[in-house]
Design an enzyme around this catalytic site. Structure first.
Site, PDB file in Angstrom:
ATOM      1  N   HIS A 495       0.860  -1.296   0.090  1.00 41.51           N
ATOM      2  CA  HIS A 495       0.119   0.140   0.083  1.00 41.51           C
ATOM      3  C   HIS A 495       0.889   1.303   0.138  1.00 41.51           C
ATOM      4  CE1 HIS A 495      -3.333   2.644   1.568  1.00 41.51           C
ATOM      5  NE2 HIS A 495      -2.214   3.148   2.153  1.00 41.51           N
ATOM      6  N   GLU A 496       1.830   1.154   0.876  1.00 35.37           N
ATOM      7  CA  GLU A 496       2.944   2.528   0.650  1.00 35.37           C
ATOM      8  C   GLU A 496       3.592   2.594  -0.366  1.00 35.37           C
ATOM      9  OE1 GLU A 496       1.807   4.499   3.133  1.00 35.37           O
ATOM     10  OE2 GLU A 496       1.084   3.285   4.557  1.00 35.37           O
ATOM     11  N   HIS A 499       1.640   4.351  -3.044  1.00 36.13           N
ATOM     12  CA  HIS A 499       1.429   5.617  -2.879  1.00 36.13           C
ATOM     13  C   HIS A 499       2.695   6.437  -3.670  1.00 36.13           C
ATOM     14  CE1 HIS A 499      -1.875   6.491  -0.024  1.00 36.13           C
ATOM     15  NE2 HIS A 499      -1.247   5.998   0.997  1.00 36.13           N
ATOM     16  N   GLU A 555      -6.156   6.980  -1.070  1.00 34.78           N
ATOM     17  CA  GLU A 555      -5.631   5.836  -0.235  1.00 34.78           C
ATOM     18  C   GLU A 555      -6.406   4.725  -0.882  1.00 34.78           C
ATOM     19  OE1 GLU A 555      -3.900   5.508   2.295  1.00 34.78           O
ATOM     20  OE2 GLU A 555      -3.534   7.674   2.468  1.00 34.78           O
ATOM     21  N   ASP A 559      -4.493   1.343  -1.823  1.00 37.27           N
ATOM     22  CA  ASP A 559      -5.125  -0.027  -1.441  1.00 37.27           C
ATOM     23  C   ASP A 559      -5.206  -1.015  -2.393  1.00 37.27           C
ATOM     24  OD1 ASP A 559      -5.615  -0.025   1.483  1.00 37.27           O
ATOM     25  OD2 ASP A 559      -7.454   0.852   1.316  1.00 37.27           O
TER      26      ASP A 559
END
Length: 647
Positions: A495-496, A499, A555, A559
């Site tokens: 997930h990070e 980003h 976000e 995800d």
């Protein structure tokens, strides 16, 4: 979409009983927990992240208590300053001796102002000392050249959390504002104001607050991160106010004359003359006074903390305030965050786990690189740039090797009041931030302390941070199956990483500079895909309100990419179990919150509600349908054409 039946108007589950995975993944995993879970009386929510928070809280509070009673049990000088602050904050009898006296001299600085001209003359001093102002500056990395620091200019904030609370139809906002007015009036009377005078001051403060509503940014606007970057020549900026000496304020604070400043809210700056003038001065002054008092009330004695706490409880929906000891711990751990985080990491985070997670991150980046290479909608040129960015991501696991020098400047004086100590610390941190203007950007700086249950990506540094506290079950454990770990911490890691390629991160290059590295055609396709993510979540009913797809898009993009990448990694292991993967994914997002807190999250949080993250993202994965045998007759079914895939 089926998700409309997940949440009822109260914020609790309509039918929070275990159900079949085919009907509702989140409830199948968390339904029994949802029925029995009780929100702690001093918190607005409970669930996956919060459960870990409580564990960290208990461990560190025990250590703080031990050190406070016997300083010889630690030789960590910086930690001892945190312990002293904890002990001072917890010493109610000592603080009662001071009552409200320490804040009066600073309140007087505001009340002594007679006009806008006098405010203008003291802008830099007020800023340096932590007062709320109609316009102020900060120093941070230049988003177009992140090796250098630059001045950012921002405006005043609202009393309530977001513009949505001020909508005429928002009954919660009206109640909150009334509660704030009541509490602020009482606080003014507690420091010596006549009740009628106190009411008039609060009315004026609310009048200034109301004037901000159409001008300030909403949470949705702030979520579009790159829009804060609006460079302006300093010579042009200083002419933007007819009443405030903007030039003097900036030059005094940074001890230099910048070539440019970055305007975070252009609309606000365009309206500055309308907000700050001789006619509005009385309202502005009242706003400064009320904002300063309410912002510092908890740093006085226990009576003041309880009074301002009434508003905070109304906002969050929690039943009661933290007890004094817990409050003292959070005050100390918050201010000495990096010190406490390094201590926590050293004591509670093993090297074996750190190495294992570091290897997991390397594997995830390698899989991500392969997925980009195999991508069907990107051109070769954009793929190459994306892979370069991926390879340059800085990875931070556990806690930093070095604590910032600024903490060495803090010395707690337990003979003085809590307020005086807090103000002294605030000035140290503020000056340290301002001093960065003439220094290179510290790319090794951590944005999160080791004891925080969270993780983050910083687009301006192109780094990902995984604090020690999140690296435990259910997110991660050496005792769990690899598929469970990938459904937990693996998905968080990916997930990070994702980003770096969400709607905000995609506009920054491998060095963290805001720079367009896309072909025009590729970026257009990317925007079309992110719009699908917005549409997928926008308007889903939740807790008596609806999800704002634009607010949560970054976000949700992360995800979607993160879950796909983690799933790919899980497949490569010998003990791959798709069911275990999705079950743990749903488990970490368990959430039960108060009605008020759900409303706060829906208005301000860039993350979608946990139950929706669990279900909707699983729906996007073809493997989810295969694992549980889901067909078009089942509640979790989503037509293949509606499933969103970006990374």
């Amino acid at each position: 979409m089926f998700t409309s039946k997940i949440i009822g108007g109260s914020g609790d589950m309509i039918d929070a009983k275990p159900t079949d995975y085919k009907e509702n993944l989140y409830l199948a995993v968390n339904g029994a927990w949802q029925e029995k879970a009780e929100i702690p009386s001093d918190k607005p929510r409970t669930g996956g992240f919060m459960d870990l928070d409580e564990g960290v809280e208990k461990s560190l509070m025990k250590d703080f208590h031990e050190f406070a009673n016997d300083e010889d049990k630690t030789d960590n000088d910086l930690l001892l300053q945190a312990v002293k602050l904890y002990r001072l904050t917890n010493n109610v009898e000592h603080l009662n001796k001071f009552h409200h006296q320490p804040i009066l001299k600073d309140i007087q600085r505001i009340t002594d102002l007679n006009n806008v001209k006098e405010l203008s003359e003291h802008l830099a001093d007020f800023s340096r000392d932590g007062f709320s102002l109609p316009i102020d500056i900060d120093v941070d990395a230049d988003m177009k050249d992140t090796s250098k620091n630059v001045v950012y200019v921002g405006g005043a904030g609202l009393i309530l959390p977001d513009k949505t609370y001020y909508d005429e139809k928002n009954e919660s906002g009206k109640k909150l504002l009334a509660k704030f007015a009541e509490v602020a009036t009482r606080l003014l009377s507690m420091i010596g104001y006549d009740l009628d005078e106190a009411k008039k001051i609060v009315e004026k403060a609310l009048s200034f607050d109301k004037s901000l509503v159409p001008i300030v940014k909403s949470s949705e606007e702030w979520a579009d991160y790159t829009k804060i970057y609006n460079p302006m020549d300093f010579s042009e900026y200083v002419e933007k106010s007819d009443n405030l000496d903007l030039k003097q304020q900036v030059e005094d604070l940074i001890n230099d004359t910048p070539a440019k400043v970055i305007i975070t809210e252009p609309r606000y700056l365009d309206n500055l003359n309308k907000l700050v003038n001789d006619d509005t001065f009385d309202d502005l002054k009242a706003w400064m006074l009320v904002d300063y008092l309410t912002g510092n009330a908890s740093n006085l004695d226990e009576e003041f903390r309880q009074t301002i706490g009434e508003y905070n409880l109304a906002l969050s929906g929690a039943k009661e305030l933290q007890n004094r000891t817990k409050y003292a711990y959070h005050k100390a751990a918050g201010i000495f965050s990096q010190v406490v985080g390094v201590y926590y990491g050293n004591k509670y985070f093993g090297e074996a786990a750190k190495n294992d997670v570091a290897n997991m991150i390397k594997k995830m980046i390698a899989i991500y690189e392969q997925r980009i290479s195999d991508n069907t909608w990107l051109s070769k040129a954009t793929k190459q740039k994306a892979i370069v960015k991926l390879d340059k991501i800085e990875v931070k696991v556990g806690y930093p090797d070095k604590i910032d020098d600024v903490y060495k400047k803090i010395s707690i004086n337990e003979n003085e009041s809590l307020y005086e100590n807090i103000i002294a610390i605030r000035k140290i941190f503020r000056q340290n931030s301002l001093d960065q203007f003439n220094k290179p950007v510290d790319r090794k700086k951590w944005l999160m302390p080791g004891h925080m249950v969270n993780a983050c990506y910083d687009p301006s540094r192109n780094d990902i941070t995984f604090p020690a506290a999140i690296l435990q079950a259910p997110f991660y454990s050496l005792e769990q199956l690899s598929s469970e770990n990938y459904g937990g911490i693996g998905a968080v890691i990916a997930h990070e990483i994702s980003h770096a390629f969400d709607n905000n991160g995609a506009q920054f290059d491998e060095y963290g500079n805001m720079n367009n590295w896309w072909t025009e055609e590729d970026y257009k396709k990317f925007q079309e895909l992110t719009q699908k993510v917005i549409d997928q979540f926008d308007g889903i009913p939740y807790a008596g309100s609806k999800v704002n797809g634009k607010l949560v898009v970054s976000e949700n993009v992360a995800d979607d990419g993160g879950l796909r990448c983690a799933l790919e990694a899980a497949k490569s292991e010998e003990d791959y179990d798709a069911k275990k993967f999705f079950i743990n994914w749903a488990r970490v997002w368990r959430l039960k919150a108060t009605k008020q807190f759900n409303e706060l999250l829906l208005s301000t949080d860039v993350h979608a509600p946990g139950p929706l993250r669990a279900n909707v993202q699983a729906q996007n994965m073809d493997e989810f349908y295969d694992a549980f045998g889901i067909t078009s007759d089942d509640g979790m079914w989503l037509e293949p054409s509606k499933r969103v895939t970006i990374w």
